[in-house]
Design an enzyme around this catalytic site. Structure first.
Site, PDB file in Angstrom:
ATOM      1  N   GLY A  11      -3.617  -3.905  -7.355  1.00 41.01           N
ATOM      2  CA  GLY A  11      -4.003  -3.139  -8.659  1.00 41.01           C
ATOM      3  C   GLY A  11      -3.193  -3.412  -9.636  1.00 41.01           C
ATOM      4  N   ARG A  72      -6.942  -9.364  -6.224  1.00 41.47           N
ATOM      5  CA  ARG A  72      -6.760  -9.335  -4.742  1.00 41.47           C
ATOM      6  C   ARG A  72      -7.082 -10.425  -3.994  1.00 41.47           C
ATOM      7  NH1 ARG A  72      -5.077  -4.055  -4.242  1.00 41.47           N
ATOM      8  NH2 ARG A  72      -6.016  -2.569  -5.609  1.00 41.47           N
ATOM      9  N   ASP A 103       2.299  -3.502  -1.576  1.00 45.97           N
ATOM     10  CA  ASP A 103       2.553  -3.794  -0.411  1.00 45.97           C
ATOM     11  C   ASP A 103       2.006  -4.869   0.270  1.00 45.97           C
ATOM     12  OD1 ASP A 103       0.208  -2.403  -0.239  1.00 45.97           O
ATOM     13  OD2 ASP A 103       0.623  -1.251   1.691  1.00 45.97           O
ATOM     14  N   THR A 125       2.900  -0.397  -8.536  1.00 45.93           N
ATOM     15  CA  THR A 125       1.493  -0.014  -8.280  1.00 45.93           C
ATOM     16  C   THR A 125       1.566   1.567  -8.605  1.00 45.93           C
ATOM     17  OG1 THR A 125       0.304   0.858  -6.126  1.00 45.93           O
ATOM     18  CG2 THR A 125       2.695   0.256  -5.845  1.00 45.93           C
ATOM     19  N   ASP A 127       0.326   3.832  -6.986  1.00 43.42           N
ATOM     20  CA  ASP A 127       0.305   4.793  -5.952  1.00 43.42           C
ATOM     21  C   ASP A 127       1.609   5.194  -5.399  1.00 43.42           C
ATOM     22  OD1 ASP A 127      -2.458   4.118  -5.805  1.00 43.42           O
ATOM     23  OD2 ASP A 127      -2.577   3.209  -3.842  1.00 43.42           O
ATOM     24  N   ASP A 129       3.763   4.031  -3.431  1.00 42.60           N
ATOM     25  CA  ASP A 129       3.577   4.108  -1.742  1.00 42.60           C
ATOM     26  C   ASP A 129       4.673   2.981  -0.924  1.00 42.60           C
ATOM     27  OD1 ASP A 129       2.467   1.743  -2.702  1.00 42.60           O
ATOM     28  OD2 ASP A 129       0.344   2.133  -1.384  1.00 42.60           O
ATOM     29  N   ARG A 171      -4.304   5.895  -1.643  1.00 42.69           N
ATOM     30  CA  ARG A 171      -4.998   5.656  -0.082  1.00 42.69           C
ATOM     31  C   ARG A 171      -4.339   6.046   0.924  1.00 42.69           C
ATOM     32  NH1 ARG A 171      -7.144  -0.206  -1.519  1.00 42.69           N
ATOM     33  NH2 ARG A 171      -5.507  -0.288  -2.404  1.00 42.69           N
TER      34      ARG A 171
END
Ligand code: F6P
Length: 320
Positions: A11, A72, A103, A125, A127, A129, A171
């Site tokens: 993303g 992706r 990741d 990203t 996120d 994460d 997510r």
């Protein structure tokens, strides 16, 4: 090292362009040739390389998205295609590769590192994460966008005495929900790291109503374990309050990067080149306690992100 490549994958995230710019300009400054690889691992497999010069990265710092495009890659999950990609890099004489992504991107990079390519991972990203770094590029801008949306939603939510549920991205990690919930004064946040407690959520809304609150803002991370429309129905049925859903979706990924994301991208890009120039083995680069750090690429993937319990509790205390 004379020749390096740079790609963005997964993303897109605001601030990726600042990282690309820093890799290209710092690389050139060290006397390297720098290839931009289009569409992440997909472009790598297809040999979609272009030689970058200083001006190819001019005027991009303030732009969201990624000038190298992103994708992706399903092919890159297969060993035979990773072998192929390593071969393509060797054909171009590219010994060092800077990968900017999350990741999944790092897992791909690790596979390339096993095949003799020196890989530098930059966390890109929204996120947030990746556990080895305090922040990922794009997170700050995404939260700023969410905050702007919350402020606007407050106007209409309070005018109609409604409950507004705002679904944000994330997510596996609830950081976008958590940070925007705290800074946006939300009544409650739902995150993937916490068990779902719908009763507590409804009690919170009803308590607020009893105390004279005009409306409630609930932030729900997309990865929290309930579908958003189902949540809206549950809340409306159990509180009797008109409840609306706003899904911010890809809006959160766009926009001009904030100061923090531009600087994080720039500093990580410069560090990646510095490591390559000094013949370092593959690393993941990040920021811890306001310092740029690097860790083993493999370790970066195994470090668990600690849930910020304190922030979660504070949201509850401040919105009573
Ligand atoms: O970039 C991370 C992320 O924004 C997730 O939060 C989201 O679920 C996902 O990407 C969706 O991305 P895409 O539809 O582009 O694959």
């Amino acid at each position: 090292m004379n020749r390096i490549g740079v790609l963005t994958s997964g993303g897109d995230a605001p601030g990726m362009n600042a990282a690309i710019r820093a890799v290209v300009r710092c690389g050139l400054d060290c006397g390297m040739e720098v290839y931009g690889i289009e569409r992440g691992y997909e472009g790598l497999l297809d040999g979609d390389f272009r030689l970058m010069d200083r001006y190819s990265v001019g005027d991009i710092m303030h732009r969201g998205g990624t000038v190298l495009k992103s994708a992706r890659s399903a092919r890159f999950m297969e060993d035979k295609w990773v072998d192929h990609a390593a071969g393509v890099l060797k054909t171009y004489g590219v010994e060092g590769l800077v990968i900017i992504g999350g990741d999944g991107t790092f897992r791909g990079g690790l596979e390339l590192a096993k095949r003799g390519i020196t890989v530098m991972g930059i966390p890109g990203t929204i996120d947030n994460d990746l556990g080895y770094t305090d922040f990922t590029i794009g997170f700050d801008t995404a939260v700023t966008t969410v905050l702007d949306a919350i402020s606007k939603l407050r106007d209409t939510s309070s005018s109609h005495n409604r409950t507004t549920i705002v679904e944000v991205m994330g997510r596996q990690c609830g950081d976008i929900a958590l940070f925007s919930g705290l800074a946006g004064g939300a009544e409650y946040v739902l995150v993937p790291e916490k068990e779902l407690d719908l009763n507590a959520l409804c009690v919170k809304i009803m308590d607020g109503m009893r105390k004279g609150k005009l409306h409630s803002i609930i932030i729900k991370a997309e990865g929290s374990p309930i579908e958003s429309n189902e949540l809206v129905k549950y809340v409306q049925d159990h509180t009797g309050k008109d409840t609306k859903l706003v899904v911010l979706s890809y809006l959160q990924r766009g926009g001009s990067p904030t100061l923090n994301d531009r600087n994080l991208g720039t500093l990580c890009g410069a560090k990646a080149v510095d490591l390559l120039h000094n013949d370092s083995p593959s690393k993941a680069i990040g920021m811890v306690d306001n310092h740029i750090i690097s860790v083993e690429l493999e370790d970066a993937l195994h470090m668990k992100r600690e849930f910020k319990e304190e922030m979660y509790r504070l949201i509850d205390v401040l919105s009573k």
